[in-house]
Structures are given as structure tokens and as C-alpha cells.
Design an enzyme around this catalytic site. Structure first.
Site, short mmCIF file in Angstrom:
data_model
loop_
_atom_site.label_atom_id
_atom_site.label_comp_id
_atom_site.label_asym_id
_atom_site.label_seq_id
_atom_site.Cartn_x
_atom_site.Cartn_y
_atom_site.Cartn_z
N GLU A 163 -2.69 -8.49 3.84
CA GLU A 163 -2.86 -9.17 5.25
C GLU A 163 -4.20 -8.83 5.52
O GLU A 163 -4.56 -9.10 6.76
CB GLU A 163 -2.16 -8.10 6.18
N HIS A 170 -4.13 -4.76 0.31
CA HIS A 170 -3.62 -5.23 1.61
C HIS A 170 -3.69 -6.63 1.70
O HIS A 170 -4.73 -7.30 1.88
CB HIS A 170 -4.38 -4.35 2.56
N CYS A 184 0.93 -1.37 0.07
CA CYS A 184 -0.03 0.02 -0.10
C CYS A 184 0.76 1.28 -0.13
O CYS A 184 1.63 1.59 -0.97
CB CYS A 184 -1.13 0.03 1.17
#
Lengths: 251, 194
Positions: free
Chosen positions: B178, B176, B77
Site C-alpha cells: 500500500e 507494504h 507486514c
């Protein structure tokens, strides 16, 4: 193509989910982590956890819960409920929340939005707006819908956008709990008035209601609680239904 | 294998750490240049504002260290944006690893900004590979890297933009991983296999 988001909302009190949730597949449906994980497995795009604890003790339990959610669940989640200071937001973001909602505190001190956006970035600041349609106007309410303010939905929404909010969570108090559908017309007006994403909340009762919120209301996301908690709508079926109706959803 | 997550004021460091925990990979969260330099893989997370974050990196001399790294480095990001030359976000000079400028999305009532939510990857190649074609990943950003010669995945929002990059030992994703469920876990694994 950017998918429309479906967001189950979990109310949490003293670290436990409230509302009579009944899930046979869960050992402990009162555990917000287990329930959120189940929703994420079923295709939820995001989760919202609202802390409705009144006590200080309940609030610290909530921060501990946020850590557990962040460790376990691999989709984004937003937290809120009684957030009123930079320190509150910092604590929740550090615990692993992706976004934080503010409501009453932003109404009482609109500069809070600017401060939070400057500190943490607009992308994690969601302003929740509760509004009620009465006498031909959408009046904004604070304190969990208990106190009427002089604010109007659209002007307040534009103001929070200008001040740096990254998203608006709009709950129609007229529709909330009715299961008669979202406030489609107001959603449309709101969505046309701002250039930040709008989450529809209040009124979900059938799959068609979600379709209407996206198609007619042009909402970017739709939030619901009891239809998911009581198993009236499965996230899986809802995604299939929306896809069949040409609404972009995540597969 | 030693993995270093660069420690600085990025908002998503803990989330990246949790994601690595979930795939049972060990790591150090560190700003120690020696530990970072010796790691087999380096992850450069990022959530926040470009100029203040660059200042933070400069104060810790990480702005010199990161471009000099020789092992695979993954920017996420804002991490990806800071690896570019320049960002329109508060006119920020960045690390200059990828020779591009980061631009701001033009918000409209149809295309809201930040670009928030799950969007699909297309034309995946390079380190990601075509297995990621048409998979959905989670984005939240107001600035983007335009398509360029190092693009290894694209996403469409307003116009097609660069969702992932690869240049020498530097890799980056605008989304993202994650927060992207199982697909995100596969992205991390792919990077860790490099």
C-alpha cells in the site's frame, strides 16, 4: 540492498504550500497534494509535510490535508509541526500519515516519546532535532530554532533512541538555507552514536551534497526543500547521479 | 468479487483501503465473521505491536477465524508475522498458519533498525512470479521471518530474509504494498487475480 532515501519536504500553512514554488507543470503549485504527487511520480522515496500554521483552524485544515495526501499518494509520508500529545498523533495517523515527527514537545517532556512509541510503535515516531554548532558544541534548539536548550545533539539523540524513537530527523541550523552542503561530520557522529535511521536535513544545494551526506555522513536519508521546489535539482537526475556514484537508490 | 479487509487495531488499514481505491477495487472493512468467511479474498493488514494485537484478535475470536479461512488471504507486514507460529516481539504465540518463529533484527550502527525504506526483492516465485525480481518495495519493521521452504521472495538486510510467503491459500508480504507505489499496486493486482 536497502536504498538511501531522498525526501522532499513541504511546508504547509493553512492547507497551502509556502515558499515561492514555481512549477509550470502544475496547475496549482500551492496545492500540497498536487505537488507531493508530482514528487512521488518523479521518484521521491518519501515525503515530509510540516504544518507551520499557528492557528487552531490551520491545524484542522492540516488534518484534512493529510487525508487527501493519503488517498492520492502511494509512497510513505511523515507529518509534523506542533505535535504535542497522544491525541495529536492519533489524529494524524488515523488520517493516513505513516509517521509523525515530534520536536519541542519531546524536549519539554521526554516521556512523551516513550508514551508515543508504546501506543503507536517506534516505527512511526520520528524525533526531529534542530541543532546549532557554537562554541565547539552542537546545542539543541526548540521552538523552531528560537530557543536554546541545555541539551547536546549526541546525548539527546541517544536518549530519544533509548526512549523508543524509530528515526531521527537532524537539521543543522548552521547549514539550513546556506546551500553549502549538509553537516557531514555531525551526521557521521550522530549516525555512529545510534542504531536507528538518521535523516539529514539542512544545506542541500547540489547533487554532490547528497552524495556526501550518504557517503561521508552515512545518513540513511536526505531531506531538502527549496532545491526541489525551485527546480534546481530534479529528483530524476539526482537518482541517476547517485547511482553513477555507486550509492544504492531506488530505480 | 467481494474483498474483505479485516477490521482490527492495525495501523495501516486506512492506507490499504486507499490503495484499493486507487486501483478501483471495492471492499468491506469488517470484523464480521460471516462477511469475512463469504468474501472471495481477504486482506489481513498490520502495523503495531505483536502481543497487544494478538490479544485484540483473540477478544474478537478472529484468532480462530483467520486460520480456518479457505479463500486466498493476504497478510501484510505485522499481518504476515502474526500468521507465523511465534514472535520474539514480547514472546507472542501467533496464529500458527506458517510454522516459523519471527525474529528480531540485530541493530548495528551500519544496519539500523527498524529496517526502514525501499529494498529490492529477489528470487521471486510462486504467486508473485519473477516479474517482481529486482523491484523495490517499502519496508518498515524490526522483526523478520527467516528464509524457509514457503518463501516466494527474499530481501537482503543484514542477511537474506523472507519478504513474501505462500502456503496453500495463505499469502503474505513483509513489505507494504500500500506504500510501494506502482510496484505495490501490481502486488495487489497479482493477489486479486489468484
Amino acid at each position: 540492498m536497502l536504498a538511501k532515501r531522498i525526501i522532499p519536504c513541504l511546508d504547509v500553512k493553512n492547507g497551502r504550500t509556502v515558499k515561492g514554488i514555481n512549477f509550470e507543470s502544475l496547475k496549482d503549485a500551492g496545492d500540497p497534494v498536487e505537488l507531493g504527487f508530482l514528487y512521488s511520480q518523479q521518484g521521491a522515496d518519501e515525503l515530509v509535510y510540516l504544518d507551520i500554521s499557528a492557528s487552531q483552524e490551520g491545524r484542522s485544515t492540516f488534518t484534512e490535508l493529510v487525508k487527501k495526501v493519503a488517498a492520492k499518494i502511494s509512497i510513505p509520508f511523515t507529518v509534523g509541526g506542533g505535535v504535542s500529545t497522544v491525541e495529536d498523533v492519533e489524529k494524524l495517523l488515523n488520517a493516513g500519515a505513516d509517521k509523525v515527527t515530534v520536536n519541542t514537545a519531546a524536549i519539554e517532556n521526554p516521556n512523551l516519546i516513550n508514551t508515543l512509541a508504546a501506543h503507536f510503535g517506534s516505527q512511526c515516531i520520528v524525533v526531529a532535532i534542530d541543532a546549532k554548532f557554537e562554541s565547539g558544541k552542537w546545542a539543541v534548539y526548540s521552538h523552531g530554532g528560537r530557543k536554546k536548550t541545555p541539551l547536546n545533539l549526541i546525548t539527546w539523540a541517544k536518549e530519544v533512541e533509548t526512549r523508543g524513537a524509530g528515526e531521527i530527523l537532524f537539521t543543522s541550523m548552521n547549514h539550513d538555507g546556506t546551500k553549502d552542503g549538509f553537516a557531514v561530520q555531525a551526521l557521521r557522529e550522530l549516525s555512529d552514536a545510534v542504531t536507528i535511521p538518521v535523516i539529514a536535513s539542512g544545506g542541500a544545494g547540489s547533487m554532490k551534497h547528497f552524495k556526501e551526506a550518504f557517503e561521508l555522513g552515512t545518513a540513511d536519508a536526505a531531506l531538502a526543500a527549496s532545491v526541489f521546489h525551485f527546480g534546481q535539482i530534479s529528483l530524476h537526475d539526482l537518482k541517476i547521479y547517485l547511482r553513477k556514484n555507486d550509492i544504492a537508490v531506488r530505480n | 468479487m467481494k474483498i474483505a479487509i479485516i477490521k482490527y487495531n492495525a495501523g495501516n488499514t486506512q492506507s490499504v483501503a486507499f490503495a484499493l481505491d486507487r486501483i478501483k477495487v471495492e471492499y468491506d472493512i469488517t470484523d464480521n465473521p460471516e462477511v469475512i468467511t463469504r468474501a472471495d479474498k481477504v486482506i489481513f493488514p498490520g502495523v503495531g505491536e505483536a502481543s497487544s494485537t494478538m490479544n485484540f484478535l483473540k477478544e474478537r475470536k478472529l484468532d480462530k477465524l483467520i486460520p480456518s479461512l479457505k479463500q486466498p488471504v493476504l497478510g501484510i507486514c505485522l499481518g504476515m508475522q502474526l500468521m507465523c507460529e511465534y514472535s520474539e516481539e514480547n514472546a507472542t504465540q501467533c496464529l500458527g498458519i506458517f510454522p516459523f518463529s519471527v525474529k528480531k533484527f540485530n541493530a548495528t550502527h551500519v544496519h539500523k533498525v527498524p529496517h526502514t525504506g525501499w529494498n529490492s526483492l529477489t528470487q521471486c516465485s510462486g504467486w508473485l512470479g519473477s516479474q517482481f525480481d529486482n523491484t523495490f518495495v517499502y519496508f518498515v519493521h524490526s522483526y523478520y521471518v527467516p528464509l524457509n521452504g514457503y518463501t516466494v521472495a527474499r530481501t537482503e538486510y543484514i542477511a537474506p530474509f523472507c519478504a513474501a510467503l505462500e502456503k496453500d491459500n495463505f499469502f503474505a508480504v513483509q513489505f507494504h504494498p500500500e506504500k510501494s507505489g506502482e510496484t505495490g499496486e501490481r502486488v495487489f493486482r497479482k493477489f486479486l487475480e489468484l
